[in-house]
Motif scaffolding. Structure first.
Motif, PDB file in Angstrom:
ATOM      1  N   ALA A  70       0.956  -1.062  -0.072  1.00 25.13           N
ATOM      2  CA  ALA A  70      -0.005   0.013   0.006  1.00 25.13           C
ATOM      3  C   ALA A  70       0.889   1.311   0.040  1.00 25.13           C
ATOM      4  CB  ALA A  70      -0.812   0.055   1.301  1.00 25.13           C
ATOM      5  N   GLY A  71       2.018   1.025   0.134  1.00 22.36           N
ATOM      6  CA  GLY A  71       3.159   2.257   0.002  1.00 22.36           C
ATOM      7  C   GLY A  71       3.008   3.372   0.648  1.00 22.36           C
ATOM      8  N   LYS A  72       2.887   4.704   0.339  1.00 26.46           N
ATOM      9  CA  LYS A  72       3.144   5.927   0.923  1.00 26.46           C
ATOM     10  C   LYS A  72       1.606   5.976   1.996  1.00 26.46           C
ATOM     11  CE  LYS A  72       5.965   8.289  -1.988  1.00 26.46           C
ATOM     12  NZ  LYS A  72       6.326   9.231  -3.045  1.00 26.46           N
ATOM     13  N   LEU A  73       0.769   5.604   1.487  1.00 26.62           N
ATOM     14  CA  LEU A  73      -0.413   5.725   2.109  1.00 26.62           C
ATOM     15  C   LEU A  73      -0.563   5.070   3.475  1.00 26.62           C
ATOM     16  CD1 LEU A  73      -3.605   6.706   2.356  1.00 26.62           C
ATOM     17  CD2 LEU A  73      -4.176   4.470   1.141  1.00 26.62           C
ATOM     18  N   LEU A  74      -0.045   3.931   3.598  1.00 25.32           N
ATOM     19  CA  LEU A  74      -0.031   3.128   4.773  1.00 25.32           C
ATOM     20  C   LEU A  74       1.219   3.698   5.694  1.00 25.32           C
ATOM     21  CD1 LEU A  74      -0.574   0.734   6.490  1.00 25.32           C
ATOM     22  CD2 LEU A  74       0.829  -0.823   5.307  1.00 25.32           C
ATOM     23  N   SER A  75       2.287   3.771   5.271  1.00 26.23           N
ATOM     24  CA  SER A  75       3.315   4.494   6.224  1.00 26.23           C
ATOM     25  C   SER A  75       2.866   5.742   6.617  1.00 26.23           C
ATOM     26  CB  SER A  75       4.711   4.727   5.243  1.00 26.23           C
ATOM     27  OG  SER A  75       5.002   3.439   4.563  1.00 26.23           O
ATOM     28  N   PHE A  76       2.296   6.617   5.738  1.00 28.27           N
ATOM     29  CA  PHE A  76       1.831   7.918   6.218  1.00 28.27           C
ATOM     30  C   PHE A  76       0.804   7.945   7.308  1.00 28.27           C
ATOM     31  CE2 PHE A  76      -0.920  11.782   6.291  1.00 28.27           C
ATOM     32  CZ  PHE A  76       0.216  12.663   6.385  1.00 28.27           C
ATOM     33  N   THR A  77      -0.275   6.838   7.436  1.00 25.56           N
ATOM     34  CA  THR A  77      -1.163   6.559   8.262  1.00 25.56           C
ATOM     35  C   THR A  77      -0.750   6.125   9.527  1.00 25.56           C
ATOM     36  OG1 THR A  77      -2.808   6.328   6.527  1.00 25.56           O
ATOM     37  CG2 THR A  77      -3.581   5.629   8.722  1.00 25.56           C
ATOM     38  N   VAL A  78       0.222   5.199   9.553  1.00 25.02           N
ATOM     39  CA  VAL A  78       0.905   4.691  10.632  1.00 25.02           C
ATOM     40  C   VAL A  78       1.718   5.863  11.463  1.00 25.02           C
ATOM     41  CG1 VAL A  78       2.334   2.890  11.632  1.00 25.02           C
ATOM     42  CG2 VAL A  78       0.775   2.261   9.599  1.00 25.02           C
ATOM     43  N   SER A  79       2.329   6.541  10.733  1.00 23.12           N
ATOM     44  CA  SER A  79       3.181   7.666  11.217  1.00 23.12           C
ATOM     45  C   SER A  79       2.435   8.517  11.856  1.00 23.12           C
ATOM     46  CB  SER A  79       4.048   8.063  10.053  1.00 23.12           C
ATOM     47  OG  SER A  79       5.043   7.135   9.725  1.00 23.12           O
ATOM     48  N   LEU A  80       1.390   8.856  11.204  1.00 21.34           N
ATOM     49  CA  LEU A  80       0.449  10.047  11.690  1.00 21.34           C
ATOM     50  C   LEU A  80      -0.446   9.576  12.988  1.00 21.34           C
ATOM     51  CD1 LEU A  80      -1.155  12.627  11.375  1.00 21.34           C
ATOM     52  CD2 LEU A  80      -2.992  11.415   9.899  1.00 21.34           C
TER      53      LEU A  80
ATOM     54  N   LEU B  97      -9.184  12.487   7.870  1.00 22.93           N
ATOM     55  CA  LEU B  97      -9.327  13.988   7.326  1.00 22.93           C
ATOM     56  C   LEU B  97      -8.001  14.336   6.808  1.00 22.93           C
ATOM     57  CD1 LEU B  97     -11.796  16.232   9.237  1.00 22.93           C
ATOM     58  CD2 LEU B  97     -12.006  15.986   6.760  1.00 22.93           C
ATOM     59  N   ILE B  98      -6.770  14.126   7.673  1.00 22.14           N
ATOM     60  CA  ILE B  98      -5.541  14.646   7.361  1.00 22.14           C
ATOM     61  C   ILE B  98      -5.118  13.651   6.232  1.00 22.14           C
ATOM     62  CG2 ILE B  98      -3.193  14.682   8.168  1.00 22.14           C
ATOM     63  CD1 ILE B  98      -4.405  15.332  10.842  1.00 22.14           C
ATOM     64  N   VAL B  99      -5.217  12.266   6.379  1.00 20.88           N
ATOM     65  CA  VAL B  99      -4.822  11.521   5.409  1.00 20.88           C
ATOM     66  C   VAL B  99      -5.588  11.819   3.948  1.00 20.88           C
ATOM     67  CG1 VAL B  99      -4.767   9.235   4.421  1.00 20.88           C
ATOM     68  CG2 VAL B  99      -4.250   9.488   6.735  1.00 20.88           C
ATOM     69  N   ASN B 100      -6.746  12.102   4.045  1.00 22.57           N
ATOM     70  CA  ASN B 100      -7.623  12.396   2.761  1.00 22.57           C
ATOM     71  C   ASN B 100      -7.073  13.841   1.944  1.00 22.57           C
ATOM     72  OD1 ASN B 100     -10.387  12.208   1.130  1.00 22.57           O
ATOM     73  ND2 ASN B 100     -10.322  14.073   1.619  1.00 22.57           N
ATOM     74  N   ARG B 101      -6.470  14.689   2.902  1.00 24.72           N
ATOM     75  CA  ARG B 101      -6.013  15.745   2.209  1.00 24.72           C
ATOM     76  C   ARG B 101      -4.738  15.520   1.355  1.00 24.72           C
ATOM     77  NH1 ARG B 101      -3.581  19.085   0.109  1.00 24.72           N
ATOM     78  NH2 ARG B 101      -3.165  21.310   0.644  1.00 24.72           N
ATOM     79  N   PHE B 102      -3.937  14.819   1.691  1.00 32.35           N
ATOM     80  CA  PHE B 102      -2.858  14.506   0.963  1.00 32.35           C
ATOM     81  C   PHE B 102      -2.729  13.350  -0.117  1.00 32.35           C
ATOM     82  CE2 PHE B 102      -1.189  16.298   4.766  1.00 32.35           C
ATOM     83  CZ  PHE B 102      -0.498  17.310   4.339  1.00 32.35           C
ATOM     84  N   PHE B 103      -3.893  12.262   0.250  1.00 31.11           N
ATOM     85  CA  PHE B 103      -4.009  11.035  -0.638  1.00 31.11           C
ATOM     86  C   PHE B 103      -5.592  10.716  -1.326  1.00 31.11           C
ATOM     87  CE2 PHE B 103      -0.483  10.039   2.055  1.00 31.11           C
ATOM     88  CZ  PHE B 103       0.422   9.285   1.319  1.00 31.11           C
ATOM     89  N   GLY B 104      -6.480  11.675  -0.845  1.00 30.41           N
ATOM     90  CA  GLY B 104      -7.825  11.650  -1.486  1.00 30.41           C
ATOM     91  C   GLY B 104      -7.745  11.832  -3.258  1.00 30.41           C
ATOM     92  N   LYS B 105      -8.603  11.055  -3.734  1.00 35.09           N
ATOM     93  CA  LYS B 105      -8.873  11.051  -5.178  1.00 35.09           C
ATOM     94  C   LYS B 105      -7.555  10.576  -5.908  1.00 35.09           C
ATOM     95  CE  LYS B 105     -12.687  13.325  -4.317  1.00 35.09           C
ATOM     96  NZ  LYS B 105     -14.145  12.356  -4.468  1.00 35.09           N
ATOM     97  N   LYS B 106      -6.396  10.206  -5.160  1.00 33.60           N
ATOM     98  CA  LYS B 106      -5.337   9.720  -5.845  1.00 33.60           C
ATOM     99  C   LYS B 106      -4.874   8.318  -5.625  1.00 33.60           C
ATOM    100  CE  LYS B 106      -2.972  14.291  -4.515  1.00 33.60           C
ATOM    101  NZ  LYS B 106      -1.973  14.954  -3.924  1.00 33.60           N
ATOM    102  N   VAL B 107      -5.521   7.657  -4.980  1.00 32.69           N
ATOM    103  CA  VAL B 107      -5.497   6.377  -4.568  1.00 32.69           C
ATOM    104  C   VAL B 107      -6.749   5.566  -4.988  1.00 32.69           C
ATOM    105  CG1 VAL B 107      -5.017   4.417  -2.840  1.00 32.69           C
ATOM    106  CG2 VAL B 107      -4.146   6.854  -2.579  1.00 32.69           C
ATOM    107  N   ASN B 108      -6.272   4.648  -5.909  1.00 31.51           N
ATOM    108  CA  ASN B 108      -7.243   3.618  -6.665  1.00 31.51           C
ATOM    109  C   ASN B 108      -7.588   2.578  -5.732  1.00 31.51           C
ATOM    110  OD1 ASN B 108      -5.703   1.551  -7.394  1.00 31.51           O
ATOM    111  ND2 ASN B 108      -4.725   2.833  -8.762  1.00 31.51           N
TER     112      ASN B 108
END
Length: 402
Positions: free
Chosen positions: A65-75, A375-386
């Motif tokens: 899941a790449g950056k999305l997963l790493s970002f969510t866990v770190s956040l 909400l924060i994750v959505n700001r950076f990854f919303g509409k970009k992840v299929n």
């Protein structure tokens, strides 16, 4: 009609108080035997809890899941650490005033009697060894292609989960009973109740303040109205208050997150179940405030700042792996309370009682805070992840956020 855990816990606490007031020396010797035995038994399982939860949690965090997963866990981790820091600073300011010189005296045979027999069964490894080994094994399973290791740690977690549900959670009311017999017999109860009442009020207030901070920051980052987001997530908060279970609340919290106007539904589908298993800011706030309070009561002074810093850093790691199991948060934390802050059986028993009593508010804070992180994750990854990329992470996660 079967009693739930909270009624059983309160019953054990009340019976312990009554027995402690009127019990003869021989009866308190029996309860002391139970306290020591159950305390040793709980401490025996703690390294297994930490190892299995952390190793399995890391092993599941595959890189597909790449950056999305790493970002969510770190956040999630950063959110928990900042919340704990705020709670610690507030506790250092207010708790000494709450305690006001009250402390628990050392146990003496003349006061409550000695244990009739003590059976020693030391843990197979210490707490920090279990934590380091869990990280190493978890990373090996996550980075490599060793399905055997990944399966083994997941099955071990399932076994420990059964031990917690079928054995450890049911005996906690008995352990609390034995603890409060000793406290009551020593005449230290009245002061403790006042202190704990003030502390529980502080915990609830701090949890609400942290939710306000989370949604204010999330609204600023996502450029959306935080009040609208809070209104959308309010049914999830109320549901969690009633169920004390994020598994039971999950359908509501996921549905409500999708009603936030700016939310990408695919992001909500990914973040909400994941955070239910890794994000426990409400529990972390509770554990930090309770640990400082119990430390002052049992040791007569505030713990050194350096120890609290280490405690908070490790607490964030432990809660990331333990959040998905009912009671897992506090049970896994007992290990670092013992190894870092030096808590004995009385301190650990008090932590169990305090955590369980406020659990309804902690669970509501945990599950509602997940919406702010989404909400924060959505700001950076919303509409970009299929959808394919998210599903390939194979994160089939549901659980209890306790």
């Amino acid at each position: 009609m079967k009693l739930g855990l909270i009624p059983k816990l309160l019953l054990g606490l009340v019976l312990g108080i009554v027995v402690g007031i009127y019990a003869p020396l021989w009866l308190t010797s029996i309860t002391e035997t139970g306290r020591v035995f159950l305390g040793n038994l709980i401490k025996f399982f703690i390294p297994f809890i930490i190892f299995s939860f952390i190793a399995a949690s890391i092993a599941q965090l595959k890189d597909s899941a790449g950056k999305l997963l790493s970002f969510t866990v770190s956040l999630s981790y950063v959110d928990t650490i900042i919340g704990c820091t705020m709670a610690a600073v507030t506790s250092y300011i207010l708790i000494p005033g709450f305690v006001n010189g009250k402390s628990f005296s050392e146990t003496t045979a003349a006061t409550i009697g000695e244990p009739i027999v003590e059976i020693a069964f030391p843990p197979l490894m210490d707490i920090m060894s279990a934590l380091v080994l869990a990280i190493v094994i978890g990373l090996a399973a996550s980075w490599g292609k060793s399905k055997l290791i990944a399966t083994a740690v997941e099955e071990l977690k399932d076994i420990i989960d059964i031990v917690i549900r079928k054995f450890m959670i049911p005996v906690i009311p008995i352990f609390i009973f034995c603890i409060f017999v000793g406290i009551s017999a020593k005449g230290e109860l009245s002061g403790a109740i006042v202190v704990f009442g003030k502390m529980l009020l502080l915990i609830i207030i701090m949890q609400l303040i942290w939710l306000i901070i989370e949604y204010t920051v999330a609204g600023f980052i996502s450029k959306s109205n935080p009040f609208t987001a809070v209104k959308c997530m309010l049914p999830a908060y109320i549901t969690a208050m009633g169920t004390m279970s994020s598994a039971a609340t999950m359908p509501i919290s996921l549905r409500q997150a999708k009603t936030i106007p700016v939310m990408d539904k695919k992001i909500a589908d990914f973040v909400m179940p994941l955070c239910a298993n890794i994000h426990s800011a409400g529990a972390a706030l509770t554990l930090t405030i309770s640990a400082i309070t119990v430390s002052v009561l049992t040791k007569g002074e505030l713990p050194p700042v350096s120890l609290i810093i280490v405690f908070i850093i490790v607490l964030g790691i432990v809660l990331t792996g333990a959040a998905g199991v009912p009671g897992g948060s506090v049970l896994a934390t007992l290990g670092i309370l013992q190894s870092i802050l030096g808590f004995d059986e009385v301190g650990l028993g008090l932590m169990l009682a305090l955590f369980m009593v406020q659990d309804t508010f902690g669970t509501a804070t945990n599950i509602t805070g997940d919406g702010a992180l989404a909400l924060i994750v959505n700001r950076f990854f919303g509409k970009k992840v299929n959808n394919q990329e998210v599903l390939k992470g194979d994160l089939h996660v549901t659980g209890e956020n306790n």
